[in-house]
Design an enzyme around this catalytic site. Structure first.
Site, PDB file in Angstrom:
ATOM      1  N   ASN A  13       0.969  -1.164  -0.061  1.00  0.00           N
ATOM      2  CA  ASN A  13       0.014   0.199   0.152  1.00  0.00           C
ATOM      3  C   ASN A  13       0.938   1.166   0.005  1.00  0.00           C
ATOM      4  O   ASN A  13       1.268   1.588   1.008  1.00  0.00           O
ATOM      5  CB  ASN A  13      -0.768  -0.008   1.189  1.00  0.00           C
ATOM      6  CG  ASN A  13      -1.812   1.253   1.196  1.00  0.00           C
ATOM      7  OD1 ASN A  13      -1.687   2.050   0.521  1.00  0.00           O
ATOM      8  ND2 ASN A  13      -2.320   1.203   2.502  1.00  0.00           N
ATOM      9  N   ARG A  64      -2.705  -2.092  -3.222  1.00  0.00           N
ATOM     10  CA  ARG A  64      -3.808  -1.493  -2.608  1.00  0.00           C
ATOM     11  C   ARG A  64      -4.002  -0.208  -3.678  1.00  0.00           C
ATOM     12  O   ARG A  64      -2.980   0.427  -3.702  1.00  0.00           O
ATOM     13  CB  ARG A  64      -3.998  -1.101  -1.344  1.00  0.00           C
ATOM     14  CG  ARG A  64      -5.207  -0.179  -1.102  1.00  0.00           C
ATOM     15  CD  ARG A  64      -5.045   0.386   0.319  1.00  0.00           C
ATOM     16  NE  ARG A  64      -6.230   1.312   0.641  1.00  0.00           N
ATOM     17  CZ  ARG A  64      -6.118   2.441   1.059  1.00  0.00           C
ATOM     18  NH1 ARG A  64      -4.980   2.934   1.617  1.00  0.00           N
ATOM     19  NH2 ARG A  64      -7.298   2.991   1.222  1.00  0.00           N
ATOM     20  N   HIS A  94     -12.986   2.495   1.256  1.00  0.00           N
ATOM     21  CA  HIS A  94     -12.879   1.642   2.307  1.00  0.00           C
ATOM     22  C   HIS A  94     -13.769   0.157   1.777  1.00  0.00           C
ATOM     23  O   HIS A  94     -14.401  -0.664   2.658  1.00  0.00           O
ATOM     24  CB  HIS A  94     -13.907   1.871   3.448  1.00  0.00           C
ATOM     25  CG  HIS A  94     -13.065   2.995   4.386  1.00  0.00           C
ATOM     26  ND1 HIS A  94     -13.910   3.832   4.843  1.00  0.00           N
ATOM     27  CD2 HIS A  94     -11.873   3.188   4.495  1.00  0.00           C
ATOM     28  CE1 HIS A  94     -12.924   4.820   5.690  1.00  0.00           C
ATOM     29  NE2 HIS A  94     -11.759   4.332   5.255  1.00  0.00           N
ATOM     30  N   ARG A 134     -11.450  14.874   9.352  1.00  0.00           N
ATOM     31  CA  ARG A 134     -12.190  15.395   8.371  1.00  0.00           C
ATOM     32  C   ARG A 134     -13.345  15.652   8.899  1.00  0.00           C
ATOM     33  O   ARG A 134     -14.019  14.870   9.655  1.00  0.00           O
ATOM     34  CB  ARG A 134     -12.229  14.344   7.129  1.00  0.00           C
ATOM     35  CG  ARG A 134     -11.120  13.957   6.647  1.00  0.00           C
ATOM     36  CD  ARG A 134     -11.303  13.008   5.194  1.00  0.00           C
ATOM     37  NE  ARG A 134     -10.052  11.967   5.215  1.00  0.00           N
ATOM     38  CZ  ARG A 134      -9.919  10.694   5.000  1.00  0.00           C
ATOM     39  NH1 ARG A 134     -11.120  10.222   4.754  1.00  0.00           N
ATOM     40  NH2 ARG A 134      -8.950  10.154   4.853  1.00  0.00           N
ATOM     41  N   GLU A 175      -8.200  -5.648   5.953  1.00  0.00           N
ATOM     42  CA  GLU A 175      -7.717  -5.286   4.529  1.00  0.00           C
ATOM     43  C   GLU A 175      -6.729  -5.928   3.770  1.00  0.00           C
ATOM     44  O   GLU A 175      -6.849  -6.341   2.622  1.00  0.00           O
ATOM     45  CB  GLU A 175      -7.791  -3.963   4.315  1.00  0.00           C
ATOM     46  CG  GLU A 175      -9.056  -3.086   4.851  1.00  0.00           C
ATOM     47  CD  GLU A 175      -8.718  -1.371   4.960  1.00  0.00           C
ATOM     48  OE1 GLU A 175      -8.280  -1.117   6.270  1.00  0.00           O
ATOM     49  OE2 GLU A 175      -9.101  -0.802   4.358  1.00  0.00           O
TER      50      GLU A 175
END
Ligand code: ADP
Length: 400
Positions: free
Chosen positions: A10, A88, A177, A238, A382
């Protein structure tokens, strides 16, 4: 097949996270990260299984230099038996609806989605190209965060704005996600004994980024993130949803540039902005226990907005087989789970306090009262899902 070793990579703009996955082992054979790349402080940090952390300084290293250092460690950890690399990729636009083997046309299509993910996709491309050069003989697979949500119906993914913005400029809701929502919904079916093809879930992935998803018969039908990962829930830094006129208002009233407004909404808002203290839920829970007013409010807003999003997504479901909590906050914060479920009694949800307190630190389990709809805590993985997708694809091609 079970003995196959898949490296999951990733790449971020200044980092590379990696994990070597073998399905017959519960933890990665080796995992770690290269961080602060392209700076004097660049370093590689890694762990073998559950063993102690090792670190090597790599001053000035870029992605390729870091991969050159870490790949021999991976090779050693799997005795030279590496079977594939799963990468990813955050944004696959409308082009990618599932994982794909990487070739020239895949790279071209990922490049075409750069305008949709200007921070993430260029970094992924750097990592993919460097590792393909270093391992030209291995199969490389791209697994997209957006792909799972490509099953959303048009009434869920379109914004109510002029159509040409969608047709000509790809402005629509994509969702992110996806790998995590898919993994936990498959696990939920597994642990409850329901068939994936006849199951109906709400899931809440609550990490530094947070999103909800409605999953019916193994397909995402709606999700809280949109064109970018800023839409939807309150997150670590965020804002999530704000009035769409906020940009104009801040620009006119404070003279802020678009870049400044983007930075504030992405990096200085959310839990951090509300609390003025931290983006980390652990810190906020401690501060709340000591009576910190703004930390208390941040947790209240976070939980209420999460519940509101889950209630909204219930519109996509024929029935509710269960609510799934995952991600660092979802897997560990009994407080956030209790507060959120407290707002959702109309969905037939009620929490069992004892079970809720017990399901922390990686425990999988049900946390609902006996007469409530299921509420599950399911640790996400993941990397494992990316490795499984990579394996599946390689196996299919062999059979083809
Ligand atoms: P990322 O999205 O970066 O993978 P994680 O899934 O690790 O992030 O989630 C990070 C969040 O999980 C942070 O807000 C952190 O405070 C929270 N978290 C981790 N452990 C706990 C805990 N024991 N109690 C409450 N929150 C926790």
């Amino acid at each position: 097949m079970s003995a196959r070793n898949i490296l999951v990579i990733n790449c971020g703009s200044s980092s590379i996270k990696f994990a070597l996955i073998n399905r017959s082992h519960s933890t990665p054979l080796i995992s770690g990260l290269a961080e602060r790349l392209n700076s004097a402080e660049a370093a590689l940090i890694w762990w073998h299984g559950g063993s102690i952390r090792k670190q090597q300084e790599l001053p000035g290293a870029d992605h390729r230099a870091a991969l050159e250092q870490l790949l021999p460690l991976v090779d050693e950890a799997c005795g030279g038996e590496l079977h594939g690399i799963g990468h990813r990729v955050v944004h696959g636009g409308e082009h990618f609806t599932q994982a794909v083997r990487i070739d020239d046309s895949t790279l071209e299509a990922i490049r075409a989605t750069v305008p949709l993910a200007p921070l993430h996709n260029p970094a992924h491309l750097v990592g993919i190209e460097a590792s393909m050069q270093l391992y030209p003989g291995l199969p490389h697979v791209a697994v997209f965060d957006t792909a799972f949500h490509q099953s959303m119906p048009e009434h869920a993914f379109r914004y109510a704005i002029p159509e040409d913005l969608y047709r000509e400029h790809s402005v629509r809701r994509y969702g992110f996600h996806g790998t995590s929502h898919r993994y936990v919904s498959l696990r939920a079916a597994e642990v409850t004994g329901l068939a994936v093809g006849d199951s109906s879930w709400l899931s809440a992935h609550l990490g530094n980024g947070c999103s909800t998803c409605a999953i019916v018969d193994g397909q995402s039908l709606d999700t809280s993130m949109g064109l970018t990962p800023l839409e939807g829930l309150v997150m670590g830094t965020r804002s999530g949803d704000v009035d769409p006129n906020l940009h104009g208002h801040l620009s006119r009233s404070l003279g802020w540039s678009l870049d400044e407004i983007d930075r504030v909404l992405n990096n200085r808002s959310g839990l951090l902005g509300l609390s003025g203290l931290s983006n980390d839920m652990r810190t906020l829970e401690q501060a709340r226990n000591q009576g910190h007013r703004a930390a208390t409010l941040a947790i209240e807003v976070f939980s209420y907005r999460l519940a509101k999003s889950l209630a909204a997504l219930s519109c996509a479901l024929p029935r509710l087989d269960g609510l799934i909590f995952t991600g660092g906050i979802g897997e560990n914060s009994a407080l956030v789970r209790a507060k959120t479920v407290g707002y959702l009694s109309l969905l037939g949800l009620a929490i069992d306090k004892t079970a809720n307190a017990r399901c922390v630190g990686g425990v999988t389990g049900g946390i609902n009262l006996p007469d409530s709809t299921r509420i599950l805590v399911i640790p996400t993985n993941e990397e494992k899902q990316i490795a499984l997708d990579t394996l599946n694809l390689l196996q299919q091609r062999k059979g083809a």
